[in-house]
Design a protein around this motif. Structure first.
Motif, PDB file in Angstrom:
ATOM      1  N   UNK A 242       0.779  -1.319   0.063  1.00 53.45           N
ATOM      2  CA  UNK A 242      -0.179   0.030  -0.032  1.00 53.45           C
ATOM      3  C   UNK A 242       0.992   1.166  -0.004  1.00 53.45           C
ATOM      4  N   UNK A 243       1.876   1.256   0.666  1.00 57.88           N
ATOM      5  CA  UNK A 243       2.658   2.463   0.799  1.00 57.88           C
ATOM      6  C   UNK A 243       3.451   2.765  -0.675  1.00 57.88           C
ATOM      7  N   UNK A 244       3.829   1.512  -1.362  1.00 58.08           N
ATOM      8  CA  UNK A 244       4.184   1.779  -2.774  1.00 58.08           C
ATOM      9  C   UNK A 244       3.611   2.453  -3.537  1.00 58.08           C
ATOM     10  N   UNK A 245       2.225   2.020  -3.317  1.00 54.47           N
ATOM     11  CA  UNK A 245       1.175   2.686  -4.505  1.00 54.47           C
ATOM     12  C   UNK A 245       0.868   4.012  -4.107  1.00 54.47           C
ATOM     13  N   UNK A 246       0.972   4.449  -2.614  1.00 53.22           N
ATOM     14  CA  UNK A 246       0.676   5.649  -2.245  1.00 53.22           C
ATOM     15  C   UNK A 246       1.876   6.681  -2.580  1.00 53.22           C
ATOM     16  N   UNK A 247       3.132   6.428  -2.587  1.00 59.43           N
ATOM     17  CA  UNK A 247       4.060   6.946  -3.020  1.00 59.43           C
ATOM     18  C   UNK A 247       4.234   7.235  -4.497  1.00 59.43           C
ATOM     19  N   UNK A 248       3.685   6.109  -5.122  1.00 60.97           N
ATOM     20  CA  UNK A 248       3.679   6.253  -6.661  1.00 60.97           C
ATOM     21  C   UNK A 248       2.747   7.304  -7.100  1.00 60.97           C
ATOM     22  N   UNK A 249       1.389   7.367  -6.249  1.00 62.65           N
ATOM     23  CA  UNK A 249       0.650   8.681  -6.455  1.00 62.65           C
ATOM     24  C   UNK A 249       1.281  10.024  -6.348  1.00 62.65           C
ATOM     25  N   UNK A 250       2.070  10.109  -5.173  1.00 63.72           N
ATOM     26  CA  UNK A 250       2.736  11.322  -4.841  1.00 63.72           C
ATOM     27  C   UNK A 250       3.863  11.574  -5.887  1.00 63.72           C
ATOM     28  N   UNK A 251       4.469  10.779  -6.500  1.00 61.15           N
ATOM     29  CA  UNK A 251       5.216  10.984  -7.603  1.00 61.15           C
ATOM     30  C   UNK A 251       4.543  11.304  -8.766  1.00 61.15           C
ATOM     31  N   UNK A 252       3.504  10.918  -8.981  1.00 62.27           N
ATOM     32  CA  UNK A 252       2.731  11.418 -10.103  1.00 62.27           C
ATOM     33  C   UNK A 252       1.927  12.994  -9.916  1.00 62.27           C
ATOM     34  N   UNK A 253       2.428  13.403  -8.755  1.00 63.63           N
ATOM     35  CA  UNK A 253       1.610  14.722  -8.214  1.00 63.63           C
ATOM     36  C   UNK A 253       0.270  14.695  -7.947  1.00 63.63           C
ATOM     37  N   UNK A 254      -0.232  13.517  -7.493  1.00 60.13           N
ATOM     38  CA  UNK A 254      -1.670  13.363  -7.083  1.00 60.13           C
ATOM     39  C   UNK A 254      -1.682  12.963  -5.399  1.00 60.13           C
ATOM     40  N   UNK A 255      -2.448  13.613  -4.844  1.00 56.94           N
ATOM     41  CA  UNK A 255      -2.635  13.502  -3.320  1.00 56.94           C
ATOM     42  C   UNK A 255      -3.733  12.590  -3.255  1.00 56.94           C
ATOM     43  N   UNK A 256      -3.310  11.477  -2.206  1.00 62.48           N
ATOM     44  CA  UNK A 256      -4.363  10.312  -2.004  1.00 62.48           C
ATOM     45  C   UNK A 256      -4.253   9.934  -0.522  1.00 62.48           C
ATOM     46  N   UNK A 257      -5.286   9.359   0.135  1.00 61.84           N
ATOM     47  CA  UNK A 257      -5.196   9.039   1.411  1.00 61.84           C
ATOM     48  C   UNK A 257      -4.829   7.504   1.500  1.00 61.84           C
ATOM     49  N   UNK A 258      -3.761   7.186   2.475  1.00 62.83           N
ATOM     50  CA  UNK A 258      -3.280   6.040   2.419  1.00 62.83           C
ATOM     51  C   UNK A 258      -4.242   4.532   2.920  1.00 62.83           C
ATOM     52  N   UNK A 259      -5.235   4.764   3.840  1.00 59.14           N
ATOM     53  CA  UNK A 259      -5.665   3.739   4.478  1.00 59.14           C
ATOM     54  C   UNK A 259      -6.868   3.173   3.366  1.00 59.14           C
ATOM     55  N   UNK A 260      -7.337   4.015   2.550  1.00 58.48           N
ATOM     56  CA  UNK A 260      -8.227   3.331   1.636  1.00 58.48           C
ATOM     57  C   UNK A 260      -7.555   2.355   0.659  1.00 58.48           C
ATOM     58  N   UNK A 261      -6.208   2.928   0.285  1.00 59.51           N
ATOM     59  CA  UNK A 261      -5.281   2.064  -0.393  1.00 59.51           C
ATOM     60  C   UNK A 261      -5.168   0.472   0.096  1.00 59.51           C
ATOM     61  N   UNK A 262      -4.811   0.561   1.424  1.00 57.88           N
ATOM     62  CA  UNK A 262      -4.497  -0.167   2.364  1.00 57.88           C
ATOM     63  C   UNK A 262      -5.783  -1.255   2.346  1.00 57.88           C
ATOM     64  N   UNK A 263      -7.017  -0.872   2.157  1.00 55.16           N
ATOM     65  CA  UNK A 263      -7.984  -1.824   2.244  1.00 55.16           C
ATOM     66  C   UNK A 263      -8.088  -2.588   0.969  1.00 55.16           C
TER      67      UNK A 263
END
Length: 338
Positions: A242-263
């Protein structure tokens, strides 16, 4: 076999899997997505992918601890990466890869194949059930008011219910299942053992093996600490993915919430039902679609994030795992390695 040849074979096998992925997705598409991600994010995702592969060694160590002298930390990581290789290569993921890995576990620990398969079956069940349970509980609180999230919650709930029912049915019908397994496996074992033994193994040998399998499977009731460690290892893997996907979003310039990704991390495991090595295409589609629902990001961004993580995960699982597989003991069938 010489070490250099083993290394070369493992690298070639892993490279072939990577080549298949690039052919399926398109090398130009992968390159275009990689160049749009911030370099710092690319490096962090790569580190998280490696850590996730290593974290799998926690569950491997805990599950193999009851066999012989168990495994060292470094050996556990080697077997974890080798397992990732077969998970990627096998059409049905762990369902078909664990019976392969059980052979190498039994040789390394000096125990029987049935015992190794028993402890690994328990480990995979506990790991999957824990991940789905945590995701389901988080999903109830985080996604209940999210539009279009109902199918995700129903899938997680159905998966958890299915795991509970499956486990209960298996334990309840243990005697009947044992009889059926002996009938089905006896001719198969006789045919395979006849390749390296003058006297093939018969029904009594298979029946004893089935009994040892069950004893190892239920034997974890006496070691709840090992079960807890397997569960913790599965959650660590889930957090890192989940952290890898969250960081990928940040690297693409998009803010996202971590917990929904974890789900939604356990959700793409359903892709294992698609008989394609690495679940190429099916995994990406399921995960990308779920990310759009729970994070609200555009489809193109979710696709790019999944593509980035998968482009780093598959080469690591394939090449590093392929090298680890090439150094495993147990490739040669011997009469004394039952």
């Amino acid at each position: 076999m010489r070490r250099s040849i083993r290394f070369l074979l493992g690298t070639c096998a892993g490279s072939a899997i990577l080549g298949g992925y690039l052919y399926t997705v398109g090398a130009e598409t992968v390159l275009a997505r990689m160049t749009t991600v911030a370099p710092w994010a690319l490096g962090i995702v790569a580190v998280l992918v490696v850590l996730e592969g290593i974290a799998d060694g926690i569950g491997v160590w805990a599950s193999i601890a009851p066999l012989g002298d168990g495994l060292s930390g470094s050996k556990s990581v080697q077997f974890a990466l080798a397992g990732d290789f077969f998970d990627t290569l096998s059409p049905a993921g762990p369902v078909s890869s664990e019976p392969i890995m059980a052979r190498f576990f039994s040789v390394e620990t000096g125990t029987g194949y049935a015992e190794a398969l028993g402890v690994r079956s328990t480990a995979k069940y506990v790991k999957s059930a824990t991940q789905v349970l945590v995701s389901g509980l988080l999903g109830i609180f985080l996604l209940v008011d999210t539009p279009n999230a109902t199918p995700i919650l129903l899938t997680l709930g159905g998966s958890l219910a299915g795991l509970v029912v499956f486990g209960g049915v298996v334990l309840w019908s243990r005697t009947q299942l044992s009889s059926a397994l002996v009938v089905v496996l006896t001719p198969i074992v006789a045919r395979i053992s006849g390749l390296y033994r003058e006297q093939p193994y018969g029904r009594d040998f298979v029946a004893a093996g089935v009994e040892r399998y069950w004893s190892r499977l239920v034997g974890f009731r006496e070691t709840p600490g090992l079960l807890a460690l397997i569960a913790i290892g599965g959650l660590v893997e889930q957090l890192l993915t989940a952290a890898a996907l969250w960081v990928a979003f940040a690297g693409l310039g998009v803010d996202s919430v971590f917990l929904p990704i974890l789900v939604i991390i356990p959700l793409p495991q359903i892709a294992s039902v698609v008989p394609i090595p690495g679940s190429l295409g099916a995994y990406d589609l399921l995960l990308g679609g779920a990310l759009v629902v729970v994070t609200g990001v555009p489809t193109a961004v979710a696709t790019a994030a999944v593509l980035l993580v998968r482009t780093l995960t598959l080469p690591f699982s394939a090449i590093a795992g392929g090298v680890c597989v090439s150094y495993l003991r147990g490739w040669r069938l011997r009469g004394d390695a039952a």
